[in-house]
Write a protein that holds these residues in place. Structure first.
Motif, PDB file in Angstrom:
ATOM      1  N   LYS A   1      -7.497  57.156  49.743  1.00 44.52           N
ATOM      2  CA  LYS A   1      -8.752  56.406  49.799  1.00 44.52           C
ATOM      3  C   LYS A   1      -8.849  55.433  48.625  1.00 44.52           C
ATOM      4  CE  LYS A   1     -13.733  56.825  49.904  1.00 44.52           C
ATOM      5  NZ  LYS A   1     -14.387  56.150  48.815  1.00 44.52           N
ATOM      6  N   VAL A   2      -8.550  55.917  47.425  1.00 40.71           N
ATOM      7  CA  VAL A   2      -8.627  55.046  46.245  1.00 40.71           C
ATOM      8  C   VAL A   2      -7.661  53.868  46.401  1.00 40.71           C
ATOM      9  CG1 VAL A   2      -8.170  54.925  43.753  1.00 40.71           C
ATOM     10  CG2 VAL A   2      -9.474  56.843  44.695  1.00 40.71           C
ATOM     11  N   GLN A   3      -6.485  54.164  46.932  1.00 41.71           N
ATOM     12  CA  GLN A   3      -5.504  53.103  47.181  1.00 41.71           C
ATOM     13  C   GLN A   3      -6.084  52.075  48.170  1.00 41.71           C
ATOM     14  OE1 GLN A   3      -2.015  54.416  49.324  1.00 41.71           O
ATOM     15  NE2 GLN A   3      -0.676  53.109  48.109  1.00 41.71           N
ATOM     16  N   ASP A   4      -6.727  52.559  49.231  1.00 42.14           N
ATOM     17  CA  ASP A   4      -7.363  51.650  50.204  1.00 42.14           C
ATOM     18  C   ASP A   4      -8.383  50.751  49.522  1.00 42.14           C
ATOM     19  OD1 ASP A   4      -6.000  52.752  52.328  1.00 42.14           O
ATOM     20  OD2 ASP A   4      -7.723  53.813  53.192  1.00 42.14           O
ATOM     21  N   GLU A   5      -9.231  51.338  48.674  1.00 45.05           N
ATOM     22  CA  GLU A   5     -10.324  50.567  48.061  1.00 45.05           C
ATOM     23  C   GLU A   5      -9.768  49.448  47.178  1.00 45.05           C
ATOM     24  OE1 GLU A   5     -12.816  51.202  49.597  1.00 45.05           O
ATOM     25  OE2 GLU A   5     -13.516  53.276  49.554  1.00 45.05           O
ATOM     26  N   ILE A   6      -8.728  49.748  46.417  1.00 44.51           N
ATOM     27  CA  ILE A   6      -8.101  48.704  45.598  1.00 44.51           C
ATOM     28  C   ILE A   6      -7.568  47.600  46.523  1.00 44.51           C
ATOM     29  CG2 ILE A   6      -6.164  48.169  44.053  1.00 44.51           C
ATOM     30  CD1 ILE A   6      -8.274  49.631  42.541  1.00 44.51           C
ATOM     31  N   GLY A   7      -6.982  48.012  47.639  1.00 44.94           N
ATOM     32  CA  GLY A   7      -6.498  47.038  48.621  1.00 44.94           C
ATOM     33  C   GLY A   7      -7.626  46.178  49.166  1.00 44.94           C
TER      34      GLY A   7
ATOM     35  N   PHE B   1     -11.272  48.892  59.944  1.00 47.02           N
ATOM     36  CA  PHE B   1     -10.252  49.745  60.562  1.00 47.02           C
ATOM     37  C   PHE B   1      -9.998  50.962  59.676  1.00 47.02           C
ATOM     38  CE2 PHE B   1      -5.781  51.037  60.732  1.00 47.02           C
ATOM     39  CZ  PHE B   1      -5.606  51.289  62.086  1.00 47.02           C
ATOM     40  N   GLU B   2      -9.859  50.730  58.364  1.00 43.30           N
ATOM     41  CA  GLU B   2      -9.516  51.826  57.450  1.00 43.30           C
ATOM     42  C   GLU B   2     -10.708  52.698  57.087  1.00 43.30           C
ATOM     43  OE1 GLU B   2      -5.960  49.317  55.263  1.00 43.30           O
ATOM     44  OE2 GLU B   2      -7.755  49.801  54.128  1.00 43.30           O
ATOM     45  N   GLU B   3     -11.877  52.074  57.043  1.00 44.17           N
ATOM     46  CA  GLU B   3     -13.046  52.703  56.442  1.00 44.17           C
ATOM     47  C   GLU B   3     -13.528  53.941  57.207  1.00 44.17           C
ATOM     48  OE1 GLU B   3     -15.148  52.732  53.094  1.00 44.17           O
ATOM     49  OE2 GLU B   3     -13.857  51.041  53.559  1.00 44.17           O
ATOM     50  N   GLY B   4     -13.256  54.025  58.495  1.00 46.89           N
ATOM     51  CA  GLY B   4     -13.683  55.192  59.270  1.00 46.89           C
ATOM     52  C   GLY B   4     -13.117  56.479  58.686  1.00 46.89           C
ATOM     53  N   PHE B   5     -11.894  56.395  58.189  1.00 44.64           N
ATOM     54  CA  PHE B   5     -11.272  57.554  57.537  1.00 44.64           C
ATOM     55  C   PHE B   5     -12.075  57.963  56.300  1.00 44.64           C
ATOM     56  CE2 PHE B   5      -8.136  57.497  53.809  1.00 44.64           C
ATOM     57  CZ  PHE B   5      -8.234  58.849  53.532  1.00 44.64           C
ATOM     58  N   HIS B   6     -12.527  56.974  55.508  1.00 47.71           N
ATOM     59  CA  HIS B   6     -13.268  57.310  54.286  1.00 47.71           C
ATOM     60  C   HIS B   6     -14.548  58.076  54.616  1.00 47.71           C
ATOM     61  CE1 HIS B   6     -11.429  53.523  52.186  1.00 47.71           C
ATOM     62  NE2 HIS B   6     -10.522  54.295  52.743  1.00 47.71           N
ATOM     63  N   VAL B   7     -15.280  57.555  55.590  1.00 46.41           N
ATOM     64  CA  VAL B   7     -16.574  58.144  55.908  1.00 46.41           C
ATOM     65  C   VAL B   7     -16.392  59.548  56.485  1.00 46.41           C
ATOM     66  CG1 VAL B   7     -18.683  57.886  57.256  1.00 46.41           C
ATOM     67  CG2 VAL B   7     -17.602  55.866  56.270  1.00 46.41           C
ATOM     68  N   LYS B   8     -15.417  59.712  57.376  1.00 40.41           N
ATOM     69  CA  LYS B   8     -15.210  61.037  57.969  1.00 40.41           C
ATOM     70  C   LYS B   8     -14.666  62.031  56.946  1.00 40.41           C
ATOM     71  CE  LYS B   8     -14.168  61.597  62.366  1.00 40.41           C
ATOM     72  NZ  LYS B   8     -13.347  61.537  63.604  1.00 40.41           N
ATOM     73  N   HIS B   9     -13.799  61.554  56.080  1.00 42.21           N
ATOM     74  CA  HIS B   9     -13.302  62.406  55.005  1.00 42.21           C
ATOM     75  C   HIS B   9     -14.463  62.830  54.091  1.00 42.21           C
ATOM     76  CE1 HIS B   9     -11.386  62.644  50.819  1.00 42.21           C
ATOM     77  NE2 HIS B   9     -10.984  63.730  51.437  1.00 42.21           N
TER      78      HIS B   9
ATOM     79  N   TRP C   1      -5.821  59.429  58.519  1.00 46.20           N
ATOM     80  CA  TRP C   1      -6.361  58.990  59.805  1.00 46.20           C
ATOM     81  C   TRP C   1      -7.682  59.685  60.112  1.00 46.20           C
ATOM     82  CZ3 TRP C   1      -3.818  55.090  62.261  1.00 46.20           C
ATOM     83  CH2 TRP C   1      -2.519  54.814  61.808  1.00 46.20           C
ATOM     84  N   THR C   2      -8.556  58.961  60.792  1.00 46.63           N
ATOM     85  CA  THR C   2      -9.855  59.538  61.162  1.00 46.63           C
ATOM     86  C   THR C   2      -9.655  60.798  62.007  1.00 46.63           C
ATOM     87  OG1 THR C   2      -9.950  58.189  63.139  1.00 46.63           O
ATOM     88  CG2 THR C   2     -11.080  57.328  61.201  1.00 46.63           C
ATOM     89  N   THR C   3      -8.569  60.800  62.781  1.00 47.92           N
ATOM     90  CA  THR C   3      -8.341  61.898  63.720  1.00 47.92           C
ATOM     91  C   THR C   3      -8.072  63.227  63.017  1.00 47.92           C
ATOM     92  OG1 THR C   3      -6.126  60.969  63.815  1.00 47.92           O
ATOM     93  CG2 THR C   3      -7.535  60.579  65.704  1.00 47.92           C
TER      94      THR C   3
ATOM     95  N   VAL D   1     -18.314  53.748  62.783  1.00 43.20           N
ATOM     96  CA  VAL D   1     -17.303  54.764  62.482  1.00 43.20           C
ATOM     97  C   VAL D   1     -16.532  55.096  63.762  1.00 43.20           C
ATOM     98  CG1 VAL D   1     -16.909  57.131  61.661  1.00 43.20           C
ATOM     99  CG2 VAL D   1     -18.652  55.711  60.563  1.00 43.20           C
ATOM    100  N   GLU D   2     -17.253  55.151  64.865  1.00 42.23           N
ATOM    101  CA  GLU D   2     -16.588  55.396  66.156  1.00 42.23           C
ATOM    102  C   GLU D   2     -15.624  54.280  66.519  1.00 42.23           C
ATOM    103  OE1 GLU D   2     -19.521  56.237  69.107  1.00 42.23           O
ATOM    104  OE2 GLU D   2     -19.455  58.380  68.653  1.00 42.23           O
TER     105      GLU D   2
END
Ligand SMILES: [Fe+2]
Ligand SMILES: [Fe+2]
Lengths: 313, 107
Positions: A66-72, A152-160, B76-78, B90-91
């Motif tokens: 995640k931190v790597q993504d944010e710098i990107g 595209f990437e951010e969904g992972f951050h929020v779900k994590h 990955w979100t999955t 998010v979806e």
């Protein structure tokens, strides 16, 4: 192009570097994107210590990704801002280091315990994603393209982030209590993410007129509250007494704006908040400490022989 | 002396310029004209870029392992099975990631 034409044409992804745009537009877009880029970088620095402090290997790996993504994200955005021809990437990074660069209120506050991490990684990322999704339709095409990749990437951050919160709120009593305390401390700042209501905001009108902004602060705050207040409550978090929040008959959530500390907000926004100055200086030192890496990359002394180094994957 | 120019076509305003072929041309101006004729006539076109082939750098699967060599499912979100309602954006990210993951699997 004059400003009237810009306002007439303003629509999603309408303008790109081939257009001859008035300085007023380019300055407003630069201010907005630079703020966004700075925020990505400062957020990454705030979260970085938690790569080390993560409670498990899975969390450690996810946090480092995640931190790597944010710098990107910061890098993508400095590029989108640079193409406006007002400021170079170096100037923006130097301004951030010397305290002139502005960034999101939430990233001025220190974060000390693991229980605080979902306040950023879930709530602040959730709020940011709400705004970013609307910016895919901004009028500056390079900004919109950057948002495609960011979203595209951010969904992972929020779900994590939500996953961390879910774990903490089903953990020990002590964990739940500490998470609740963190929530009470961060909640007012999280609401202030969207700034003051529109009648008190200064930059909105022009940015909306030229299509840079696609939604008002009020609309964004509303969408965020309606989605995230129920989520917080579902995990057993209790909203603090202040700011007072209530639900209207139509189900929408409303905040008493005057309960929030706007003096502190504007002190923070001007980079005059003491702990925030510490964060700015901390990042400036990090930038200085890796000066030798930039020098080595830019010098001609790069070794010509041997195997090309493998990029981090 | 003619050289090869790679051609990138943008179908509609605000979209991405994607590679669609190349042309032979002695200079940038001619390259733009040839590209417009060869690549901008039939398919919807809003804008075209031409780039000298020599200026294009390439890296492929022999040089590097795209996507890395270790399992990075946590990115990955999955990987996060929350069973809660998610915000629309998010979806959307979730759907885009699932699509990308699937296409990576097929490749
Ligand atoms: Fe980000
Ligand atoms: Fe993020």
């Amino acid at each position: 192009m004059d400003i009237e034409t810009v306002k007439e044409r303003a629509g999603p992804r309408e303008f790109n570097p081939a257009d001859d745009l008035p300085e007023e537009y380019r300055k407003a877009a630069t201010r907005m994107i630079e703020f966004h880029a700075n925020s990505e970088i400062m957020g990454a620095y705030l979260e970085r210590p938690f790569i080390r402090q993560a409670p498990s290997i899975d969390r450690k790996l996810a946090f480092s990704a995640k931190v790597q993504d944010e710098i990107g994200h910061g890098q993508l955005l400095y590029r989108a801002a640079e193409t406006l021809g007002i400021k170079t990437r170096e100037e923006m990074l130097d301004d951030l280091a010397n305290g002139d660069g502005k960034f999101l209120n939430c990233f001025h506050y220190p974060m000390d315990s693991w229980e605080e991490t979902p306040m950023i990684a879930f709530f602040v990322d959730g709020a940011a994603m709400r705004r970013q999704a609307t910016l895919r339709r901004t009028s500056w095409e390079p900004y919109a393209h950057a948002m495609d990749k960011v979203c595209f990437e951010e969904g992972f951050h929020v779900k994590h982030g939500e996953d961390i919160l879910a774990t903490l709120m089903s953990g020990s009593r002590a964990e739940q209590r500490r998470t609740q305390e963190a929530f009470e401390e961060w909640w007012p700042r999280i609401i202030q993410f969207f700034g003051p209501t529109d009648d008190k905001s200064t930059h909105h009108d022009f940015a909306a007129d030229v299509g840079l902004k696609q939604m008002t602060n009020d609309e964004l705050r509303q969408a965020f509250l309606d989605m995230y207040v129920p989520k917080a409550r579902n995990y057993g978090l209790e909203l603090p007494d202040y700011p007072r929040v209530h639900q209207n008959d139509d189900g929408r959530w409303v905040v008493e704006e005057d309960d929030l500390d706007w003096d502190e907000f504007f002190t923070v926004a001007r980079n005059n908040y003491e702990p925030g100055i510490g964060q700015i200086d901390g990042r400036a030192r990090a930038q200085e400490a890796v000066e030798w890496v930039r020098d080595a990359i830019e010098s001609d002394a790069t070794p010509q022989s041997g195997k090309a180094p493998q990029a981090a994957d | 002396m003619t050289q090869i120019w790679e051609v990138f076509r943008q179908e509609e305003k605000g979209g991405y310029h994607t590679h669609c072929g190349n042309v032979h041309a002695p200079d940038r101006e001619m390259a733009k004209q040839f590209a417009a004729v060869q690549h901008g006539r039939r398919k919807p076109t809003n804008s075209i870029w031409v780039v000298p082939k020599d200026e294009v750098g390439e890296i492929d699967g022999d040089d590097v392992s795209f996507g890395g060599t270790t399992d990075k499912g946590y990115r990955w979100t999955t990987a996060y099975n929350l069973q809660t309602r998610q915000a629309e954006e998010v979806e959307e990210s979730d759907a885009e990631q699932q699509d990308a993951e699937q296409r990576r699997g097929e490749a």
